[in-house]
Design a protein around this motif. Sequence first.
Motif, short mmCIF file in Angstrom:
data_model
loop_
_atom_site.label_atom_id
_atom_site.label_comp_id
_atom_site.label_asym_id
_atom_site.label_seq_id
_atom_site.Cartn_x
_atom_site.Cartn_y
_atom_site.Cartn_z
N GLU A 46 48.12 37.79 40.76
CA GLU A 46 47.05 36.66 41.40
C GLU A 46 45.70 37.66 42.10
OE1 GLU A 46 50.33 36.05 41.82
OE2 GLU A 46 50.02 34.15 40.79
N MET A 47 45.97 38.70 42.77
CA MET A 47 45.31 39.65 43.44
C MET A 47 44.42 40.21 42.30
SD MET A 47 45.41 38.96 46.56
CE MET A 47 46.25 37.48 46.32
N GLN A 48 45.06 40.56 41.39
CA GLN A 48 44.35 41.26 40.27
C GLN A 48 43.21 40.34 39.87
OE1 GLN A 48 44.66 44.61 40.93
NE2 GLN A 48 44.44 44.87 38.70
N LYS A 49 43.52 39.01 39.55
CA LYS A 49 42.74 38.16 38.96
C LYS A 49 41.46 38.08 39.90
CE LYS A 49 42.58 33.72 37.10
NZ LYS A 49 43.20 32.31 37.29
N LEU A 50 41.69 38.06 41.29
CA LEU A 50 40.72 37.89 42.27
C LEU A 50 39.69 38.98 42.13
CD1 LEU A 50 42.31 36.27 45.27
CD2 LEU A 50 40.88 35.12 43.68
N LYS A 51 40.27 40.38 42.05
CA LYS A 51 39.55 41.33 42.21
C LYS A 51 38.95 41.54 40.75
CE LYS A 51 41.87 45.18 43.48
NZ LYS A 51 41.99 45.96 44.41
N GLY A 52 39.34 41.29 39.79
CA GLY A 52 38.40 41.55 38.61
C GLY A 52 38.35 43.04 38.32
N SER A 53 37.43 43.36 37.53
CA SER A 53 37.10 44.93 37.09
C SER A 53 36.45 45.29 38.11
CB SER A 53 36.63 44.85 35.63
OG SER A 53 35.17 44.18 35.82
N LEU A 54 35.76 46.55 38.05
CA LEU A 54 35.11 47.28 38.84
C LEU A 54 34.02 46.52 39.21
CD1 LEU A 54 35.81 50.08 39.53
CD2 LEU A 54 33.83 50.81 38.13
N LYS A 55 33.61 46.20 40.65
CA LYS A 55 32.70 45.27 41.16
C LYS A 55 31.53 46.20 41.89
CE LYS A 55 33.13 41.71 44.24
NZ LYS A 55 34.26 40.78 44.89
N ILE A 56 30.56 46.02 41.17
CA ILE A 56 29.25 46.71 41.61
C ILE A 56 28.46 45.94 42.43
CG2 ILE A 56 27.31 48.47 40.90
CD1 ILE A 56 29.28 49.03 38.56
N VAL A 57 28.26 46.14 43.95
CA VAL A 57 27.54 45.37 44.52
C VAL A 57 26.17 46.00 44.92
CG1 VAL A 57 27.50 43.73 46.76
CG2 VAL A 57 29.59 44.47 45.52
N MET A 58 25.10 45.30 44.50
CA MET A 58 23.77 45.98 44.82
C MET A 58 23.09 44.92 45.69
SD MET A 58 22.86 47.34 40.91
CE MET A 58 21.34 48.05 41.67
N MET A 101 22.75 55.53 46.20
CA MET A 101 23.81 56.23 46.88
C MET A 101 24.81 55.20 46.63
SD MET A 101 23.26 59.12 47.71
CE MET A 101 24.72 59.67 48.82
N MET A 102 26.14 55.78 46.21
CA MET A 102 27.28 54.88 45.97
C MET A 102 28.23 55.03 46.84
SD MET A 102 29.85 54.83 42.93
CE MET A 102 31.22 55.68 44.02
N THR A 103 28.99 53.92 47.37
CA THR A 103 29.84 54.25 48.09
C THR A 103 31.06 53.41 47.69
OG1 THR A 103 28.28 54.11 50.30
CG2 THR A 103 30.69 54.01 50.70
N ALA A 104 32.15 53.91 47.85
CA ALA A 104 33.52 53.21 47.39
C ALA A 104 34.13 52.38 48.45
CB ALA A 104 34.46 54.26 46.84
N VAL A 105 34.22 51.33 48.24
CA VAL A 105 34.81 50.30 49.63
C VAL A 105 35.85 49.54 49.01
CG1 VAL A 105 32.07 50.24 50.24
CG2 VAL A 105 33.21 48.29 48.67
N PRO A 106 36.65 49.39 50.32
CA PRO A 106 37.94 48.61 49.87
C PRO A 106 37.80 47.18 49.78
CG PRO A 106 37.47 48.87 52.35
CD PRO A 106 36.49 49.66 51.62
N SER A 107 38.58 46.54 48.71
CA SER A 107 38.55 45.12 48.38
C SER A 107 39.48 44.56 49.59
CB SER A 107 39.19 44.98 47.12
OG SER A 107 39.52 43.62 46.89
N ILE A 108 39.04 43.18 49.93
CA ILE A 108 39.56 42.34 50.75
C ILE A 108 40.87 42.07 50.14
CG2 ILE A 108 38.50 40.09 49.89
CD1 ILE A 108 38.72 40.11 53.47
N TYR A 109 41.02 41.93 48.69
CA TYR A 109 42.34 41.52 48.08
C TYR A 109 43.37 42.70 48.09
CZ TYR A 109 38.90 37.87 47.04
OH TYR A 109 37.93 36.76 47.08
#
Lengths: 567, 787
Positions: B702-714, B683-691
């Motif tokens: 700066e924030m884009q660099k911290l965020k990077g691409s799509l982050k898939i946390v498992m 089950m996938m949930t879209a979550v907000p980024s702290i950045y």
Amino acid sequence: MKALYQLSLADKVELVETDCLISCQEGPSIMLLPSGRVAQVNPGHNFTAWLIANIAALYHSPHRPSISLRGDAEIPPIEQMGFFSKQELVVMRNRGHIDAENIEEYIAHDGYMALYKVLTALEPEDVIKEIKSSGLRGRGGAGFPTGLKWEETRGYKTNPKYVICNGDEGDPGAFMDRSLMESDPHAIIEGMAICGYAIGAPQGYIYVRAEYPLAVKMLQTAIDNAVKKNLLGRNIMKSGFNFNIGIYPGAGAFVCGESTALMFSIEGKRGMPRIKPPRSAEAGLWEKPTCLNNVETFANIPQIIRRGADWFKSFGTPESTGTKVFSMSGAVRNVGLVEVPMGITVRSLIFDIGGGIKGNAKFKAVQLGGPSGGCLTEEHLDIPITFDSLQNVGSMMGSGGVVVMDDTNCMVDVARFFTQFSVDESCGKCVPCRTGLSVILSILEKIIMGNGVPEDLHELETLALHIQKTSHCGLGQAAPNPVLSTLRYFRHEYEAHIYDKRCPALVCTDLIHFEINADNCKKCGLCAKVCPAGAISWQKKEMPVIDKIICTKCKSCIRACKFEAIY
Amino acid sequence: MAMIKLKINNREVEVKKGSTILTAAKKAGAFIPTLCHDERLTPYGACRLCMVAERKKPAKLIPACFTPAREGMDIITENPEIIKSVKKQLQLILINHPLDCPVCDKAGECVLQDLVIRYGITAAPYKLEVRHKRVDRESSLIERDMNRCILCGRCVRICAELQGRHEIDFINRGIKTIIGTDGERPLDCDFCGQCISTCPVGALTDNTFKNTTRVWKLAKQEAVCSQCGMACSVDLNIQNGKIRRVTAPVSDHGNIGNLCARGRFGWRAYEKSARATQPQINTDGQRKDVSWPDALSYCAEKLAYVSKKYGPESIAVLSSDCLTTEEALSYRAFLRSELGIEKIGSQTAAGYRQVLSGLLETHGASCKIGSLADLKASDIVIVAGGGAAEFHPVLKTLLNSFIRKEERELIVISPWPDFCWEKATLPIYVNPEYYDKFLLEFCQSLEGKSADGSCDISQFGVPAATFAKLVSLIHSGREITLLVVPQLFGGSAALVRLTSILHHFVKTVIPLGASVNSRGAVTRAEFFTARKAEASNDSGNENVLQKIKNGNIKALYLLGDDPLEYSANPQEIEILFSKLELIIHQSPYLTRSAKFAHAVLPSAVLPEKTGSIIDMWGEEHIIKAALLPPPGVKTDADILFQLQNLWKNNSAVVKNVPANEIISSALLPPARLQYDRKQFPFMMTAVPSIYGDGIISRQSPEMQKLKGSLKIVMNADDCEKAGIADDASVHICTPYGEAKGIAKLSVQVRPGNILVENIPGNAEGLRLISEQVSAVPANIRLAGGES
């Protein structure tokens, strides 16, 4: 056991492995009870054979005095030995008399009677009253009245509360808590349970350094056994009182002996002292009211309860009641743990119990209280040992380490040694302790290397006072004591190092010339014989010559020379 | 609160019982030197500079920063003994502090420097061999030079106490102590920069500011951070009309000096390089730069044309809620009176709008929408939803302070273990698949409608005991503040329902997920509360898209908002966009919609505007333009003013503009797919980024660099089973689409769940999700490999 069977005494004599008999220079030894006669082992002797011979000897000839295989004169029963005769065994009463792993032996020696009395006959307030009236003061060093601490902790309403036993003994040369935990763990457990009852705490922790594996094992065994006998756990002796004890092995940081740092350590945090208020009694472990006492303090509790405050007060002085265990080491004949009533003089401690200075050398100083204490000289020998009298002369009771020094000790070097210890053990939180002590150490090292300048003395003194005044916790506040006390009583030694570039005790290698004084030299050649580097050349009836290029400055020659001819 | 009286330097002051001597001295106007003290943190007592003495015992030094003031104390803050002690302390500190002030960014605002000057320390009498310590230049945004560190511990404490991160701590002890990360790795944290803000020396410095200028050349301009609805007070440090860095004043504003990564380091989004600076129009498929009058008359003409031809219902307006309240009121007036438009929707603040409107709808004027003071004064905080602190990172500091006090409860109901959940005293994890269902069940049990009094809660992954405790706490009669956290995507109907039911039990409700002036736009400018009774539980946009699809909407006026970056299924919207006759993209940035816009109107960012905003706590901030807009950029107020002028002149003129080619709706993918659940075991949930996922944060390099691409946390075990390593490149697919991202292992995430960060603005990522449900089934495979 094999020995007993060989002697067919198995039904008459029980062989019990016990903890140290606390006279280090006499061990290992056996003691036959109830006569109290002792036999020593000769180093290198076949142990079983020795056992057989001595058990037989002790058993079969009841009128024979104790046996010494070291070739000394025959030694008297234990109570008559000089080392023991002046001692008052309260805390250490069970040493060597019981098997610490066997709870029944402790119970047989009136163990857990105090807890029984407390749970059946006394209200918590009565317990606190009794402890208060006994005048017992914390044995960890600061000497805070134990009863007051308990009363304060009881006064806070937050629950749960905790009891902590501080077994983080870290002073160099101190080993009394270790011995207590290893030889009589139940006394500590009983003391803690009584404290738990008095303050209303259901849980206790014993913080032991992990370097004391035997103590950890003994305590754990004791706790397990006590739980089995319902002397710990739920509904103790059907009184409705619950008390559990957990052991927390510490990682060996000296600063974790400081109560708040210790609590942080149990909480899994970095062991650093925190600010007060709140005091631990209000918000200690996990910010709950906590009563923390030293091992020896807890070990005193059961007997105070059992025998009463007045009995306890019969020892010691009005301000410092009871007895105190000291671990004596250094240049005295008898080293080991001694328990003496408070108020005994330093002289009596060193010369009567300690048996005087080894090798008939001259007494020079005694360091009381480890790295936090100060050095005392001959002129202080007749002051009574109490919390306050020691503080007045710039030393402290500390946890009870006594290091006796003779004239082969250089006081600058002694100050350096203890300062080095404090520098290594400073937690690094506050500026004066972290940086100030390092600066003091660097100045001392400079002096020892022969690079001291007259201003250094003033700098040492002001800086040491500054650290004492502004440091955060006891470690920093007491760490300059060795420097300050040696500066106070042995300033001439510092001056010799600085002005004459000379170490009077011939300890500081950089200040020794390694040359022969022709006036003193008897041309015996002993120095050449002992020199491991072969740096001394000697012909019969000639003065030896030291080749300073080969010399490793190991000082073997200085120690060997009987005429003080090498300087 | 009991007060006590004492004397500081012969001056009588009255302070609250329990205050420190330092607080009293500040009140008395007496100076006490400190290095390790920060008002935001609990006292620590490491620097030992703050020594004072009582008059009767002038030689006994008392540390003022943590010693409580007592009734009747007579304190002197300066005597020869104290000065001697301070001097000695400073000398000791200087042993381990390099005098590299000429190359230190802190010079000029360095507390140590100031104290050294004040006490006239000219030479260090002590010398100690000082080892060179490591300088961490690898961490992004923050540089840590341990040689300059004086070990006051403020960074360690702010990270632990306020941020709750424990990213750095003391290592070693005694003179060898340093502050660092485990294993001396580079920082991997929130990059809130709180440590920089509290460092009294130059040990922690801002990489974005490094070597740009000297601090005394900066002019500090008070402003409000526009990155989220917290609207933190900030100081823009400006030199020659350009921001050099952002700091926060330690004042009594809500954030009391605390900031997050976006607020502190995200300021490059205001710079010209990130911005749209040229009005453009798109005629006949050709985009060309035009002058402002041309662009505006084009817009006016087209708006008038669409309005005339299709009626007012055919024009939709979407706002990102970054307008000032005054601007919002003007737009509301203009759109209502001239174009007959009642509703101004929002996509970026959709969830917030939905919750707030739900509340206003049900409870009207008696609606208990709370303030920050309410939150601080309550006994229990319930956070309903995941990602509260990710939406509003400074909330972390508030909640950490909140739970530090005794007897307070933080209840977090979340479908994933977010920051608040980890800190909660009662964390309630709900299986994301049944999150909405759980909320409804919860509603029923609160209403007492549950079938048998207590339904089987465990099916949602919630232990019955936990649920019972939750219910009992709600009924405990203590003061409760409810923070409602909407889903990043997906309907919040269940949450809205729960909110309106919980409303009865709580003291206040504070919806989260707001943009900087969302509250002002809704409550003051009525952007959203429709006059006409219309289907209400929409935030504006979902319906707008539906209406476009149905052909009801012909023109779209985007006030900073961008549905292409914040809605599921962007391809579909792209196709829908090409059906429209007019898209006005009025925004500071050239976001994705600009490509499809008929007119691009570059507007100003908040620091370039004057007016007022209302933050999500309901506090009004008056803001003053701190910056000039770049050439070619107008404020929204200016744009409207000129548009209105043109409108008056041109409204009669309706030119026939050729319509765009209409693409057959047959090309659109079906709204809901049929799928086999077995194909999608997760089950996938879209979550907000702290950045930050907001329009502004996303423009900051700066924030884009911290965020990077799509982050898939498992979950780490799931990863192990699937053979996925940390940082591996993976494909994630859902019934709606497929995207590529970077896998992140977590022990916190429950098995079977996947969290995906950085979806907003990511065209691929937006394809994964659906507007209808909060969690979607998903599967994952290594990039280049088979599932």
